[in-house]
Design an enzyme around this catalytic site. Structure first.
Site, PDB file in Angstrom:
ATOM      1  N   HIS A 195       0.790  -1.233   0.000  1.00 20.98           N
ATOM      2  CA  HIS A 195       0.000   0.000   0.000  1.00 20.98           C
ATOM      3  C   HIS A 195       0.824   1.286   0.000  1.00 20.98           C
ATOM      4  O   HIS A 195       0.262   2.364  -0.160  1.00 20.98           O
ATOM      5  CB  HIS A 195      -1.026  -0.008   1.142  1.00 20.98           C
ATOM      6  CG  HIS A 195      -0.456   0.188   2.509  1.00 20.98           C
ATOM      7  ND1 HIS A 195      -1.205   0.722   3.532  1.00 20.98           N
ATOM      8  CD2 HIS A 195       0.772  -0.082   3.028  1.00 20.98           C
ATOM      9  CE1 HIS A 195      -0.470   0.767   4.625  1.00 20.98           C
ATOM     10  NE2 HIS A 195       0.724   0.281   4.345  1.00 20.98           N
ATOM     11  N   HIS A 196       2.154   1.186   0.144  1.00 22.79           N
ATOM     12  CA  HIS A 196       3.002   2.381   0.027  1.00 22.79           C
ATOM     13  C   HIS A 196       3.539   2.565  -1.392  1.00 22.79           C
ATOM     14  O   HIS A 196       4.143   3.603  -1.683  1.00 22.79           O
ATOM     15  CB  HIS A 196       4.193   2.302   0.985  1.00 22.79           C
ATOM     16  CG  HIS A 196       3.823   2.397   2.429  1.00 22.79           C
ATOM     17  ND1 HIS A 196       3.074   3.441   2.934  1.00 22.79           N
ATOM     18  CD2 HIS A 196       4.102   1.579   3.479  1.00 22.79           C
ATOM     19  CE1 HIS A 196       2.909   3.256   4.239  1.00 22.79           C
ATOM     20  NE2 HIS A 196       3.509   2.137   4.587  1.00 22.79           N
ATOM     21  N   CYS A 197       3.352   1.584  -2.261  1.00 22.76           N
ATOM     22  CA  CYS A 197       3.912   1.675  -3.607  1.00 22.76           C
ATOM     23  C   CYS A 197       3.048   2.571  -4.482  1.00 22.76           C
ATOM     24  O   CYS A 197       1.841   2.362  -4.614  1.00 22.76           O
ATOM     25  CB  CYS A 197       4.024   0.284  -4.230  1.00 22.76           C
ATOM     26  SG  CYS A 197       4.884   0.295  -5.818  1.00 22.76           S
ATOM     27  N   ASP A 238      -0.262   5.656   1.398  1.00 25.74           N
ATOM     28  CA  ASP A 238      -0.094   6.791   0.485  1.00 25.74           C
ATOM     29  C   ASP A 238      -0.031   6.357  -0.967  1.00 25.74           C
ATOM     30  O   ASP A 238      -0.513   7.064  -1.859  1.00 25.74           O
ATOM     31  CB  ASP A 238       1.151   7.600   0.854  1.00 25.74           C
ATOM     32  CG  ASP A 238       2.410   6.739   0.945  1.00 25.74           C
ATOM     33  OD1 ASP A 238       2.303   5.554   1.309  1.00 25.74           O
ATOM     34  OD2 ASP A 238       3.501   7.263   0.665  1.00 25.74           O
TER      35      ASP A 238
END
Length: 697
Positions: A195-197, A238
């Site tokens: 989910h940060h990629c 993000d």
């Protein structure tokens, strides 16, 4: 992949059979699997290839290596949580392995999320990594955080396996000959997280955005048009949110110039439409000191609904001191996410209906467990977290949302969670919620979690001494054996060093112990206690020297049951007579808690009595008129054919400070149950269907 195991779940099947045969109080529940349709079971997808992503810098110090928290052992910890849930509800889960399925980093559903440049660059970096590592060079670009992200040629295989597992999870809830043959819920245990990629930038351990890859695959393959992403990871997703802006038609910073965008960097929104709803710590990465740019803080605080093709809602975690205080926070603050997600789905249905187009929804959970009360303090540097019961409560709310709008379709993807305790307990509670069952406080106690995570040690071996009444330790060892048997590749990647250094008669390997030689003990249910002999009760009060003498006499006069290659114990109504062994691997700080063991045991017995009847209380949604009409909710109890009408119309409401009316509190359920969250959400269930969950069970 190992060629020694034609069926990677064979070892688990055998261990499960031993577990059932040695636990008569769960035999009926396991057999009941034949009467439960696949649509009522949750699929758990294992990803053996995900183990291949291993920290490759051999030259670093041991102290530095310990700082690498995104590691293959996370999947072992998740297996402990999975097996714990299975031991409680053996008939309600279907286990799958994606060992034969490797996806492609250049697949259309990956390229639509990340473009063609980033996947190609990632493959090239992985292919070049081994040569750099041999020279003692850092294998990732200088602009990356080398403390977070590492690469090797095997990372490609791991990512292919992750994509394959995601595809398997999506297929499991959409593909089948009929609705009765298709599960509605799936949990996919994968790593690295996603989910940060961003569109073209890796970050925070994440190399591909798993949630968006799953969404794009569901759209391409099964025509899913609208998706809600619910993210309860400690950290703001993000990357997932950023890609939602791209889907809304806004140009990503990393994307090359494209004439299709207008002067303001906007074009028509793309299908599928995705709403992102997150609860996280605003003071942790990517908004922690050192990362907390003004832009990052704004992003992690964005709240916008049905404007500019965007639906994003972020809520910041608050501190709490008691679980009751947290429950108030949940009802009055965190459940707003479901109100907003409900708003997104309702607006989407109305819009699609007006356009004369079909609507098809899906709920995706970004299931990160690093907000757990059991997570290491180095990860939770700002002292905000959630109790273990949260993962059950939140998941049950997600089921209700899916039942109202998506025919119950829920796909959960593992994100963060970096301590064994956080992952084990979090996955356990999450899966209990995924089957709409009640979390029991004792299951999340410090002692219970501590016993389960012993199985995460590469050199785990059973206790040499057990009390017959130590139900928690006996149960935990059952859980550990099942968890360690789930993925054969654990032997080669995690247990390898421990096995190689062990003596030949060691129990370190995760080998199966058949029913005839199993150390798996029967749970001590009330019926067993009532049949226990008076001699047994006297035995427990005698000195150890006397106990040893009587044990030798019992062995010589009765049939014995072999527990291991070296140790034997009498076969009695209640197994595991106390024995004298060396205590080299015992827990010196351990204090037997009689009351906790008794309470824990009662919760286990109560489950086996009524788990099927409670599970098969179904919620049927009958639609009046078009898709936008209010829903009539009916709950049917198959056990007594009693039907009761639920209050309200099933819609989520913006939480208030007023405590809702409390309805029936299930026995032994210590988590408060409220009228707007405690409803069964299993759809498309038929009593006529008899498909088994993995016929080998």
């Amino acid at each position: 992949m190992s060629s020694k195991h034609s069926d990677p779940l064979e070892r688990f099947y055998k261990q499960f059979q031993a577990f059932v045969q040695n636990n008569p109080n769960v035999i009926s529940a396991a057999r009941a699997a034949a009467q439960i349709p696949e649509s009522a079971k949750a699929v758990v997808v294992l990803s053996p290839y995900s183990l291949q992503h291993v920290f490759p810098r051999e030259w670093v110090t041991k102290s530095y290596r310990k700082t690498i928290v995104e590691r293959p052992e996370r999947l072992l910890a998740s297996s402990m949580g999975i097996s714990a849930a299975i031991t409680m509800y053996p008939s309600l889960f279907t286990l799958k392995s994606s060992h034969q399925r490797k996806g492609s980093l250049m697949a259309p559903h990956v390229l639509k999320v990340h473009g063609s440049s980033w996947p190609a660059e990632l493959i090239e970096l992985c292919q070049m990594a081994d040569a750099k590592l041999l020279k003692g060079e850092i294998e990732v670009p200088d602009t990356w955080n080398s403390g977070d992200i590492y690469l090797s040629s095997k990372t490609i295989k791991a990512l292919q396996g992750t994509i394959g597992a995601i595809e398997t999870g999506v297929d499991s809830i959409f593909k089948g000959p009929s609705a009765e043959h298709i599960s509605n819920r799936a949990f996919v245990a994968i790593r690295p997280p996603g989910h940060h990629c961003h569109y073209g930038t890796p970050s925070g351990f994440c190399l591909l955005n798993n949630a968006h890859v799953a969404i794009e695959y569901a759209y391409d393959t099964y025509n899913v048009t609208h998706v809600v992403v619910l993210d309860f990871d400690l950290h703001h997703g993000d990357g997932t949110q950023d890609i939602c802006w791209k889907r809304a038609g806004f140009k990503p910073e990393e994307e090359p110039e494209d004439s299709s965008y207008d002067d303001f960097g906007k074009k028509f929104a793309e299908f599928p439409k995705v709403g992102y709803f997150s609860m996280h710590d605003i003071n942790s990465f990517p908004t922690e000191s050192g990362f907390a740019t003004k832009e990052n803080i704004k992003n992690a605080s964005t709240c916008i609904m049905n404007s500019h093709d965007l639906n994003i809602w972020n809520i910041h975690l608050s501190k709490w001191t008691t679980e009751e205080e947290f429950n108030v926070l949940y009802r009055t603050k965190y459940r707003t996410l479901f109100a907003k997600a409900d708003e997104f789905f309702r607006s989407a249905k109305l819009e699609m209906n007006q356009q004369g187009r079909p609507f098809k929804g899906l709920v995706v959970i970004s299931a990160g467990f690093d907000a757990s009360e059991f997570e290491q303090t180095s990860m939770q540097r700002h002292s905000v977290n959630v109790p273990t019961s949260f993962y059950t409560t939140f998941t049950k709310d997600a089921l209700k949302l899916a039942q109202m709008h998506c025919h119950g379709k829920v796909l959960s993807l593992m994100e963060g969670g970096y301590s064994d305790k956080a992952i084990c307990s979090g996955v356990f509670a999450h899966l209990i919620g995924l089957q709409n069952q009640d979390w029991v406080k004792e299951w999340g106690s410090e002692q219970v979690v501590k016993e389960i995570v012993r199985g995460c040690k590469p050199a785990w071996k059973p206790y040499k001494t057990k009390r017959a009444k130590d139900v928690i330790r006996i149960w935990a060892e059952e859980v550990i054996r099942l968890g360690r048997a789930m993925i054969p590749e654990f032997d080669d990647i995690i247990f390898k060093d421990a096995v190689n250094s062990a003596p030949s008669n060691s129990l370190l390997k995760a080998t199966v112990e058949p029913a005839s030689t199993s150390t798996i003990a029967q749970r001590i249910i009330r019926s067993h206690r009532s049949n226990a002999s008076p001699e047994k009760e006297l035995h427990e009060n005698k000195p150890r020297s006397t106990e040893k003498q009587e044990q030798r006499e019992i062995r010589s006069d009765t049939k014995v049951k072999q527990l291991s290659s070296n140790n034997r114990a009498a076969e009695t109504q209640i197994p595991f007579l106390q024995q004298e062994f060396s205590s080299e691997d015992e827990d010196e700080e351990y204090v037997y808690d009689e009351e906790l063991n008794k309470t824990f045991n009662r919760t286990v017995e109560d489950i086996t009595i009524d788990d099927i009847s409670r599970h098969l209380e179904t919620l049927e949604i009958e639609k009046k008129g078009d898709e936008d009409s209010d829903h009539e909710l009916k709950e049917k109890n198959w056990k007594n054919s009693h039907q009761r009408r639920l209050q309200g119309n099933g819609m989520y409401k913006i939480p208030s400070n007023t405590k809702p009316h409390r309805i029936r509190q299930p026995q032994n359920a210590n988590t408060p149950t409220y009228d707007d969250s405690d409803i069964s959400m299993i759809s498309h269930v038929s009593r006529k269907h008899t498909t088994r969950s993995g016929g080998r069970w």
